[in-house]
Design a protein around this motif. Structure first.
Motif, PDB file in Angstrom:
ATOM      1  N   ARG A   1     115.988  99.951   8.586  1.00  0.00           N
ATOM      2  CA  ARG A   1     116.890  99.293   7.628  1.00  0.00           C
ATOM      3  C   ARG A   1     116.387  97.878   7.351  1.00  0.00           C
ATOM      4  N   PRO A   2     115.927  97.602   6.128  1.00  0.00           N
ATOM      5  CA  PRO A   2     115.447  96.252   5.784  1.00  0.00           C
ATOM      6  C   PRO A   2     116.598  95.346   5.363  1.00  0.00           C
ATOM      7  N   PHE A   3     116.392  94.044   5.555  1.00  0.00           N
ATOM      8  CA  PHE A   3     117.359  93.035   5.133  1.00  0.00           C
ATOM      9  C   PHE A   3     116.618  91.922   4.402  1.00  0.00           C
ATOM     10  N   GLY A   4     117.358  91.209   3.554  1.00  0.00           N
ATOM     11  CA  GLY A   4     116.733  90.133   2.806  1.00  0.00           C
ATOM     12  C   GLY A   4     116.682  88.827   3.556  1.00  0.00           C
ATOM     13  N   THR A   5     117.585  88.634   4.525  1.00  0.00           N
ATOM     14  CA  THR A   5     117.679  87.333   5.184  1.00  0.00           C
ATOM     15  C   THR A   5     117.458  87.385   6.689  1.00  0.00           C
ATOM     16  N   LYS A   6     117.103  88.539   7.221  1.00  0.00           N
ATOM     17  CA  LYS A   6     116.827  88.647   8.653  1.00  0.00           C
ATOM     18  C   LYS A   6     115.867  89.806   8.877  1.00  0.00           C
ATOM     19  N   PRO A   7     115.295  89.934  10.073  1.00  0.00           N
ATOM     20  CA  PRO A   7     114.324  91.008  10.309  1.00  0.00           C
ATOM     21  C   PRO A   7     114.937  92.386  10.140  1.00  0.00           C
ATOM     22  N   SER A   8     114.084  93.337   9.764  1.00  0.00           N
ATOM     23  CA  SER A   8     114.520  94.729   9.672  1.00  0.00           C
ATOM     24  C   SER A   8     114.907  95.234  11.054  1.00  0.00           C
ATOM     25  N   THR A   9     115.771  96.244  11.083  1.00  0.00           N
ATOM     26  CA  THR A   9     116.108  96.920  12.323  1.00  0.00           C
ATOM     27  C   THR A   9     115.745  98.394  12.190  1.00  0.00           C
ATOM     28  N   ALA A  10     115.555  99.065  13.324  1.00  0.00           N
ATOM     29  CA  ALA A  10     115.127 100.460  13.289  1.00  0.00           C
ATOM     30  C   ALA A  10     115.683 101.203  14.497  1.00  0.00           C
TER      31      ALA A  10
ATOM     32  N   ARG B   1      98.334 113.721  15.322  1.00  0.00           N
ATOM     33  CA  ARG B   1      98.841 114.814  14.495  1.00  0.00           C
ATOM     34  C   ARG B   1     100.255 114.479  14.056  1.00  0.00           C
ATOM     35  N   PRO B   2     100.811 115.199  13.076  1.00  0.00           N
ATOM     36  CA  PRO B   2     102.183 114.912  12.639  1.00  0.00           C
ATOM     37  C   PRO B   2     103.183 115.127  13.771  1.00  0.00           C
ATOM     38  N   ILE B   3     103.945 114.107  14.086  1.00  0.00           N
ATOM     39  CA  ILE B   3     104.939 114.205  15.155  1.00  0.00           C
ATOM     40  C   ILE B   3     106.348 113.922  14.641  1.00  0.00           C
ATOM     41  N   GLY B   4     106.478 113.606  13.346  1.00  0.00           N
ATOM     42  CA  GLY B   4     107.804 113.338  12.824  1.00  0.00           C
ATOM     43  C   GLY B   4     107.781 112.720  11.444  1.00  0.00           C
ATOM     44  N   TYR B   5     108.896 112.160  11.102  1.00  0.00           N
ATOM     45  CA  TYR B   5     109.167 111.712   9.736  1.00  0.00           C
ATOM     46  C   TYR B   5     109.798 110.318   9.803  1.00  0.00           C
ATOM     47  N   PHE B   6     109.526 109.503   8.797  1.00  0.00           N
ATOM     48  CA  PHE B   6     110.147 108.183   8.722  1.00  0.00           C
ATOM     49  C   PHE B   6     110.616 107.923   7.306  1.00  0.00           C
ATOM     50  N   ARG B   7     111.607 107.061   7.191  1.00  0.00           N
ATOM     51  CA  ARG B   7     111.995 106.518   5.887  1.00  0.00           C
ATOM     52  C   ARG B   7     112.768 105.232   6.115  1.00  0.00           C
ATOM     53  N   SER B   8     112.775 104.395   5.074  1.00  0.00           N
ATOM     54  CA  SER B   8     113.627 103.211   5.103  1.00  0.00           C
ATOM     55  C   SER B   8     115.019 103.599   4.601  1.00  0.00           C
ATOM     56  N   HIS B   9     115.980 102.771   4.927  1.00  0.00           N
ATOM     57  CA  HIS B   9     117.379 103.088   4.622  1.00  0.00           C
ATOM     58  C   HIS B   9     118.011 101.915   3.890  1.00  0.00           C
ATOM     59  N   THR B  10     118.165 102.033   2.569  1.00  0.00           N
ATOM     60  CA  THR B  10     118.808 100.990   1.776  1.00  0.00           C
ATOM     61  C   THR B  10     120.110 101.469   1.147  1.00  0.00           C
ATOM     62  N   ARG B  11     120.452 102.719   1.331  1.00  0.00           N
ATOM     63  CA  ARG B  11     121.672 103.280   0.760  1.00  0.00           C
ATOM     64  C   ARG B  11     122.881 102.912   1.621  1.00  0.00           C
TER      65      ARG B  11
ATOM     66  N   ARG C   1     102.216  97.113   9.891  1.00  0.00           N
ATOM     67  CA  ARG C   1     101.867  97.670   8.581  1.00  0.00           C
ATOM     68  C   ARG C   1     103.051  98.347   7.902  1.00  0.00           C
ATOM     69  N   LEU C   2     103.801  99.118   8.672  1.00  0.00           N
ATOM     70  CA  LEU C   2     104.914  99.851   8.083  1.00  0.00           C
ATOM     71  C   LEU C   2     106.015  98.908   7.620  1.00  0.00           C
ATOM     72  N   ASN C   3     106.249  97.845   8.354  1.00  0.00           N
ATOM     73  CA  ASN C   3     107.282  96.897   7.932  1.00  0.00           C
ATOM     74  C   ASN C   3     106.930  96.265   6.589  1.00  0.00           C
ATOM     75  N   GLN C   4     105.655  96.014   6.349  1.00  0.00           N
ATOM     76  CA  GLN C   4     105.249  95.476   5.050  1.00  0.00           C
ATOM     77  C   GLN C   4     105.545  96.461   3.926  1.00  0.00           C
ATOM     78  N   ASP C   5     105.260  97.732   4.145  1.00  0.00           N
ATOM     79  CA  ASP C   5     105.551  98.736   3.120  1.00  0.00           C
ATOM     80  C   ASP C   5     107.051  98.851   2.865  1.00  0.00           C
ATOM     81  N   VAL C   6     107.838  98.773   3.937  1.00  0.00           N
ATOM     82  CA  VAL C   6     109.291  98.867   3.799  1.00  0.00           C
ATOM     83  C   VAL C   6     109.829  97.677   3.008  1.00  0.00           C
ATOM     84  N   ILE C   7     109.358  96.479   3.334  1.00  0.00           N
ATOM     85  CA  ILE C   7     109.843  95.282   2.647  1.00  0.00           C
ATOM     86  C   ILE C   7     109.404  95.264   1.195  1.00  0.00           C
ATOM     87  N   ARG C   8     108.214  95.761   0.908  1.00  0.00           N
ATOM     88  CA  ARG C   8     107.767  95.828  -0.491  1.00  0.00           C
ATOM     89  C   ARG C   8     108.653  96.756  -1.301  1.00  0.00           C
TER      90      ARG C   8
END
Length: 399
Positions: A162-171, A124-134, A46-53
């Motif tokens: 970290r999402p990519f356009g031509t290969k799978p995201s890495t994390a 419960r909240p255990i941390g924070y996430f974000r995608s990285h495109t910068r 689910r999260l990968n879909q949100d990141v790619i969108r």
């Protein structure tokens, strides 16, 4: 709970949990470090879909998304299990990076309070996430300030994708050692895709429940002003009509009629002209010319035409899916299979966007998920073939 897990860690008591598969989870461990993180594969889906969108919502670098990781902690704080997440949309007042404004901070705090007060869930909240495109790698000062202000426990984790356009995201995960998060890239990166993390999984992943797409329409409005895009022109367009609100534009050579087999004609009766021997060699010449023309036409259109398929049909469709629109094309179409690249142009009210599609995306993906913010959206797909020819098709969606 002490904040000095790394100092108290007993290497002799280390258990290599990554070698023990846990159904439905990926175990992330760095040898010699105190923490073990169990990441739900459903969350990865689910999260990968949100990141790619978010990544596909803006030209060039894409918008970042972020939010709250939810789960449990056990084993004296050494085992952190990620079971769910809560995305927190922002206004993108400071560009496409996930940087919170004053209103965004209040929304983040409200989301934290909401998940902490949810008695129906043990997560419960255990941390924070974000995608990285910068540009650059690692956590920013804003990331560290946000976590320090809202996550006080020493077992707090941060997930960077970290999402990519031509290969799978890495994390990769970040965690505290001697009270501080690591700097630079993650200690261990992994592919952020379910089938790479669980290649032997026999059961298909569950369908994603309806969720809003990230980022919100506010980033698209900001992006429209900051990064306007123009729809590429279509040259020498010839238009075919299709059902309802779609139209097909074909660019390139067209046959004016279906190729016909040309062969010798057997007259019903013998000609009475002066000399039949003159017409025999001429008919052979006409036959050869006709066969040559038919062969050239077949090479131009392609063999698929003769199999009953329209070689210029992309089958572009748009289907509502909750708050999103699913844009699909026929990846088995002859013209898609021969395409070198494509451009999907989206006209959504005052917002305009162009998405570059390479041959792999055209022939293997065949779907783009887009969240609209107006009641009328126009999608225009143009695919480019060799010899500067292109085929385009347009479809409109109205609410």
């Amino acid at each position: 709970m002490s904040s000095t897990h790394s100092q108290d860690y007993d290497k002799n008591a280390e258990r290599n949990r990554s070698s023990v598969p846990i159904p439905g989870f990926h175990v992330w461990e760095v040898p010699g470090r105190w923490i073990s993180i169990e990441l739900s594969l459903d969350v990865v889906d689910r999260l990968n879909q949100d990141v790619i969108r978010g990544f596909g919502s803006l030209p060039r670098r894409g918008a970042e998304v972020g939010g709250i990781l939810l789960g449990t902690v056990s084993g004296g704080g050494r085992i952190v299990r990620v079971e769910d997440y809560r995305e927190v949309p922002i206004e993108y007042r400071r560009g496409p990076s996930y940087l919170l404004s004053e209103l965004d901070t209040k929304a983040f705090e409200a989301a934290l309070a909401d998940v902490r007060s949810n008695a129906a869930s043990s997560a419960r909240p255990i941390g924070y996430f974000r995608s990285h495109t910068r540009d650059g790698v690692g956590l920013s000062e804003e990331d560290l300030d946000l976590v320090a202000s809202h996550f006080a426990t020493p077992e707090t984790i941060i997930l960077l994708i970290r999402p990519f356009g031509t290969k799978p995201s890495t994390a990769g995960f970040y965690f505290k050692e001697d009270g501080k998060f690591q700097s630079g890239p993650p200690l261990l990166e992994f592919p952020f895709r379910r089938r790479d993390l669980a290649p032997d999984e026999s059961t298909p992943p569950p369908e994603r429940p309806p969720r809003g797409m990230s980022p919100s329409s506010r980033v698209r409005r900001a992006a429209a002003a900051a990064e306007p895009s123009e729809r590429p022109p279509v040259r020498n367009a010839q238009v075919k009509s299709v059902a309802k609100a779609s139209e097909i534009e074909v660019v390139g050579p067209l046959l004016t009629s279906e190729p016909r087999a040309i062969g010798p004609t057997i007259p019903a009766e013998t000609s009475k002209f002066r000399n039949g021997r003159i017409w025999l060699p001429m008919s052979v010449v006409f036959l050869l010319v006709g066969l040559l023309a038919g062969f050239q036409a077949a090479m131009r259109v392609g063999p698929e035409t003769f199999g009953g398929l329209d070689p210029y049909h992309l089958s572009l469709t748009v289907t509502p899916a909750g708050s999103d629109l699913q844009v699909k094309w026929d990846r088995q179409s002859p013209v898609i299979r021969k395409a070198l690249r494509g451009i999907l142009t989206i006209d959504d009210g005052n917002y305009h966007k162009s998405i570059e599609l390479d041959a792999d995306r055209l022939q293997g993906g065949s779907e783009v998920v887009y969240r609209h913010y107006s009641n009328q959206v126009r999608f225009h797909l143009e695919v480019f073939l060799k010899d500067s020819n292109s085929v385009a098709e347009t479809v409109e969606w109205k609410q």
